[in-house]
Design an enzyme around this catalytic site. Structure first.
Site, PDB file in Angstrom:
ATOM      1  N   ARG A  75      52.942  31.553  40.473  1.00  0.00           N
ATOM      2  CA  ARG A  75      52.819  31.349  39.034  1.00  0.00           C
ATOM      3  C   ARG A  75      54.102  30.675  38.550  1.00  0.00           C
ATOM      4  NH1 ARG A  75      53.970  35.404  34.167  1.00  0.00           N
ATOM      5  NH2 ARG A  75      53.098  34.122  32.513  1.00  0.00           N
ATOM      6  N   HIS A 164      49.997  31.451  29.019  1.00  0.00           N
ATOM      7  CA  HIS A 164      48.877  32.322  29.421  1.00  0.00           C
ATOM      8  C   HIS A 164      47.659  31.500  29.817  1.00  0.00           C
ATOM      9  CE1 HIS A 164      50.468  35.720  26.552  1.00  0.00           C
ATOM     10  NE2 HIS A 164      50.952  35.892  27.771  1.00  0.00           N
ATOM     11  N   ARG A 225      57.908  40.157  20.075  1.00  0.00           N
ATOM     12  CA  ARG A 225      58.118  38.822  19.504  1.00  0.00           C
ATOM     13  C   ARG A 225      57.441  38.701  18.144  1.00  0.00           C
ATOM     14  NH1 ARG A 225      55.791  36.113  24.589  1.00  0.00           N
ATOM     15  NH2 ARG A 225      57.338  36.651  26.162  1.00  0.00           N
ATOM     16  N   GLU A 368      44.564  37.064  36.366  1.00  0.00           N
ATOM     17  CA  GLU A 368      45.358  35.861  36.604  1.00  0.00           C
ATOM     18  C   GLU A 368      45.596  35.634  38.094  1.00  0.00           C
ATOM     19  OE1 GLU A 368      47.793  37.506  33.310  1.00  0.00           O
ATOM     20  OE2 GLU A 368      48.481  35.447  33.098  1.00  0.00           O
TER      21      GLU A 368
END
Ligand code: AMP
Length: 385
Positions: A75, A164, A225, A368
């Site tokens: 990744r 993402h 965030r 993922e």
């Protein structure tokens, strides 16, 4: 000898390395694990952490020297505009990824270290970079452009990249399957709500808008965030509050969002406090879900016709409260949640809207690792097949 059908998926983060070994022949996962707290004993650096991963795999008889290992899929967070698809790693590719570090100073360096170490361990093995930004490379130019001075944007590569992507890609395709339709025929709004959170609008399998931007800071309210804010706020904090650039970066990335609003970034704790009557937690929850509704409405306008709104990742898959609040009052958009279906806990992809709802509301667990393994396996050269 059995065929090489294993793909090792590596996610080398700044303080952790996650790995999964996936057998593409049958979808089984013979090994998976994580090394955490890199930088502290007994893992002072990524080399010791990856050696520990190598040892764990070897102990399972599936080490880096296994003849069944076909490839390693890494990744990589930021692919810039250069990488729009999974890419077999060469020296030149690695140099280009290194050149993108200024765009992702918190993420790409650890990804690069992971690649360097595993290339030393198995120089002969195909290694593939799968980019978090790639699925968003199809954004129309008017959705990717920020309305700032053209030359400045060009000079500093400032545009919406989105993140993402692997999750948005996997979940949007899986949602089409759930609806028993082809990905090309459905329009989906994906809400990836984990520690980081992002929304995307996917039209016929193609991403046309997404909420994260140049960095993963923009868009939805997240665990720590802020998501969207008035772009003048950082300058205000600097000018009036005397905060340095690094302090502002730290404030907005690590001390804002749900943590900043109510002191908790874990949605389980937030909803527990809301149920106990905590007004600060209730306000934080409302800020979080109000932002979600704005994005659902906005992306409904972007798509024109919506077939499904789909929730995924830690919060999206598990929090019935968030799903209910994020879709509340959207009946005018054809979105009608079924409270009983929404309350059911399950690890399976499922529809949680009423039978009459014009837009399906779905919960689809993200994967993922599987998506990275699939994309890796699809691009590697395979002799004799
Ligand atoms: P992820 O980044 O996808 O691993 O998501 C992690 C986040 O999911 C955690 O920080 C929690 O806030 C959230 N989460 C996990 N389990 C639950 C749950 N049962 N209910 C609500 N939120 C959850």
């Amino acid at each position: 000898m059995s065929a090489a059908t294993h793909v090792l998926v590596l996610n080398s983060g700044s303080s952790s390395v996650k790995y999964q070994l996936i057998d593409m022949a049958d979808g089984s996962r013979p090994a998976a694990g994580m090394v955490e707290r890199i930088g502290e004993p007994p893992f002072p650096d990524h080399t010791t952490a990856l050696n520990a991963v190598a040892d764990e795999l070897a102990a399972a008889g599936l080490g880096f020297d296994s003849p069944r290992l076909a490839a390693i899929g890494h990744r990589v967070v930021h692919g810039g505009t250069r990488f729009t698809a999974p890419t077999v790693i060469t020296d030149e590719v690695l140099e280009t990824i290194r050149g993108l570090v200024p765009l992702a100073p918190l993420h790409n360096p650890a990804n690069i270290t992971g690649i360097e170490i595993t290339r030393k361990l198995r120089p002969d093995l195909p290694q593939v970079a799968v980019f978090d930004t790639a699925f968003h490379s199809t954004l129309p130019e008017y959705a990717a452009r920020y309305a700032i001075d053209w030359e400045t944007a060009e000079r500093y590569s400032i545009r919406r990249y989105g993140f993402h992507g692997t999750s948005h890609q996997y979940v949007s395709r899986r949602t089409a399957e759930l609806l028993r339709k082809s990905p090309e025929s459905v329009n989906v709004i994906v809400l990836h709500l984990g520690n980081g959170a992002s929304a995307s609008a996917v039209a016929g399998g193609v991403c046309v808008d997404t909420s994260m931007g140049l960095t993963p800071l923009e868009g939805l309210v997240m665990g720590t965030r802020s998501g969207d804010l008035d772009p003048a706020i950082p300058a205000h904090l600097h000018r009036v509050g005397g905060l340095s650039v690094d302090e502002i970066d730290d404030l907005l990335n690590r001390r804002s969002g749900m943590l900043g609003l109510c002191g908790d970034n874990d949605m389980r704790e937030v909803t527990r406090r809301v149920a106990a009557g905590d007004t600060r937690a209730a306000l934080a929850f409302d800020v979080y879900t109000h932002r979600l509704r704005k994005y659902v409405g906005g992306y409904a306008a972007v798509l024109g016709r919506v077939d499904a709104v789909v929730f995924t990742a830690g919060v999206g898959e598990n929090s019935a409260e968030v799903r209910a609040a994020a879709t509340a009052g959207l009946e005018g958009f054809g979105i009608e949640l079924d409270p009983a279906l929404n309350a059911v806990r399950s690890a399976e992809p499922r529809i949680v809207s009423t039978a009459d709802s014009r837009v399906a509301v779905a919960v689809v667990p993200t994967d993922e690792e599987l998506e990275i393994a699939r994309q890796t396996f699809a691009v590697i050269p395979r002799g004799g097949e």
